[in-house]
Write an enzyme that holds these catalytic residues in place. Structure first.
Site, PDB file in Angstrom:
ATOM      1  N   LYS A 203      32.810 -43.957  56.281  1.00 44.08           N
ATOM      2  CA  LYS A 203      31.851 -43.440  55.284  1.00 44.08           C
ATOM      3  C   LYS A 203      32.401 -43.781  53.907  1.00 44.08           C
ATOM      4  O   LYS A 203      33.553 -43.453  53.595  1.00 44.08           O
ATOM      5  CB  LYS A 203      31.720 -41.928  55.458  1.00 44.08           C
ATOM      6  CG  LYS A 203      30.970 -41.227  54.342  1.00 44.08           C
ATOM      7  CD  LYS A 203      30.747 -39.754  54.672  1.00 44.08           C
ATOM      8  CE  LYS A 203      30.178 -39.004  53.494  1.00 44.08           C
ATOM      9  NZ  LYS A 203      29.708 -37.659  53.848  1.00 44.08           N
TER      10      LYS A 203
HETATM   11  C1  5RP Z   1      33.343 -35.807  50.675  1.00 45.44           C
HETATM   12  C2  5RP Z   1      32.544 -35.544  51.884  1.00 45.44           C
HETATM   13  C3  5RP Z   1      31.648 -34.390  51.755  1.00 45.44           C
HETATM   14  O1  5RP Z   1      32.166 -33.224  52.090  1.00 45.44           O
HETATM   15  C4  5RP Z   1      30.237 -34.626  52.031  1.00 45.44           C
HETATM   16  O2  5RP Z   1      30.019 -35.156  53.301  1.00 45.44           O
HETATM   17  C5  5RP Z   1      29.651 -35.414  50.919  1.00 45.44           C
HETATM   18  O3  5RP Z   1      28.274 -35.587  51.010  1.00 45.44           O
HETATM   19  P1  5RP Z   1      27.413 -35.899  49.708  1.00 45.44           P
HETATM   20  O4  5RP Z   1      28.325 -36.568  48.728  1.00 45.44           O
HETATM   21  O5  5RP Z   1      26.338 -36.820  50.163  1.00 45.44           O
HETATM   22  O6  5RP Z   1      26.869 -34.604  49.194  1.00 45.44           O
HETATM   23  O7  5RP Z   1      32.621 -36.236  52.862  1.00 45.44           O
HETATM   24  O8  5RP Z   1      33.817 -37.099  50.671  1.00 45.44           O
END
Ligand code: 5RP
Length: 298
Positions: A203
């Site tokens: 991710k």
């Molecule tokens: C931080 C993360 C988060 O906790 C979350 O998944 C972020 O999601 P978003 O930025 O789309 O609100 O992984 O790196």
């Protein structure tokens, strides 16, 4: 003695048809074991090769984030519209109905709160518990260039080893420290390190320039992180550009659950990711669904 085969039907061996050894639809996943592939295929749609993951794990370091104050009321109704939910085991056990058929990807790292140095994380869940919860994957933060870089990388590699023992995919999450430059050069480095050290997917954040080099140089699928709340058209454009430039989907949180109409937004994101709907059309879809919902509520 095994029972005799009493069937009178002639056996069909199809000796002239070689057994297929198909590859697998997901980037870099051809050599994984069946269970690992099956879990990946629950998250990534085999027809499009893409996934819309809904990220609601924020509470693990920042408590009741805006939009996540009541996951039972605000997020559970969104679950039918995502391909997978990314959440903590605490949220899963306490608020997500076990009758849900959606794949769950569990946040497996934690430690410091927003009050402390965030890169000082540890593995925060046993792989055994992920299996017990029937998870489709686990996710862990990797802080390349961060103060506790080596520790976070080692957390991920230990999780990958534990994952291979049970067929559980690991999503490496590239966390960017406050002082780091968010550019393609940084994300190429961070994503590649995650993949080289075993993450089955990564991710990472979108960057306006050269994002296609980030996806191209990462041998496993990349899902785009949403980041802080943007106007809807910008968020949809970012998701569109990411998948057009090689991302295998998104793992978005705030840009879905902090909109005025999260159910409308997640459907618009879904159309962008799985149907290549153009951002302007997706915005139209969001506004139409939002208006419909408002009407139904009256
Ligand atoms: C931080 C993360 C988060 O906790 C979350 O998944 C972020 O999601 P978003 O930025 O789309 O609100 O992984 O790196």
């Amino acid at each position: 003695m095994p029972e005799a085969d009493a069937s009178s039907k002639e056996k069909q061996y199809h000796a002239d048809v070689p057994q297929q050894t198909p590859g697998f639809f997901l980037k870099g996943a051809g050599s994984y074991d069946w269970g690992m592939k099956n879990r990946l295929a629950r998250v990534f749609n085999p027809e499009t090769g893409r996934a819309v993951m809904l990220a609601v794990d924020h509470g693990y370091f920042q408590g009741p984030t805006t939009g996540l104050e009541r996951i039972d009321l605000n997020i559970v109704p969104l679950v039918p519209y995502c391909d997978a939910l990314f959440c903590t085991r605490g949220v899963l056990r306490t608020m997500v109905p076990p009758s849900s058929q959606k794949p769950m990807v569990l946040r497996a790292s934690g430690g410091p709160s927003i009050l402390k140095e965030l890169s000082n994380e540890e593995i925060a869940m046993d792989m055994e518990d992920a299996v017990r919860l029937n998870a489709a994957g686990v996710g862990i933060q990797v802080f390349i260039g961060g103060e506790f870089e080596t520790r976070s990388v080692h957390n991920m590699t230990r999780l990958v080893d534990a994952g291979y023992r049970v067929g559980m995919p690991v999503m490496g999450v590239t966390a960017v420290g406050k002082d780091m430059v968010r550019d393609a050069k940084y994300f190429r480095l961070a994503c590649r390190i995650c993949a080289e050290l075993g993450a089955q997917y990564v991710k990472t954040y979108y960057v306006a320039e050269e994002f296609e080099t980030v996806t191209a140089s990462c041998p496993v699928p990349i899902v785009m992180a949403g980041g802080k709340k943007l106007p809807e058209l910008e968020a949809l454009t970012m998701a569109y550009n990411a998948v057009q430039q090689g991302a295998a989907g998104v793992d978005m949180g705030r840009n879905i659950f902090q909109t005025d109409a999260p159910i409308a937004m997640i459907q618009a994101v879904n159309a962008v990711v799985h149907k290549n709907l153009k951002p302007a059309k997706a915005l139209e879809m969001y506004n139409t669904l939002k208006a419909q919902m408002k009407k139904e509520c009256k």
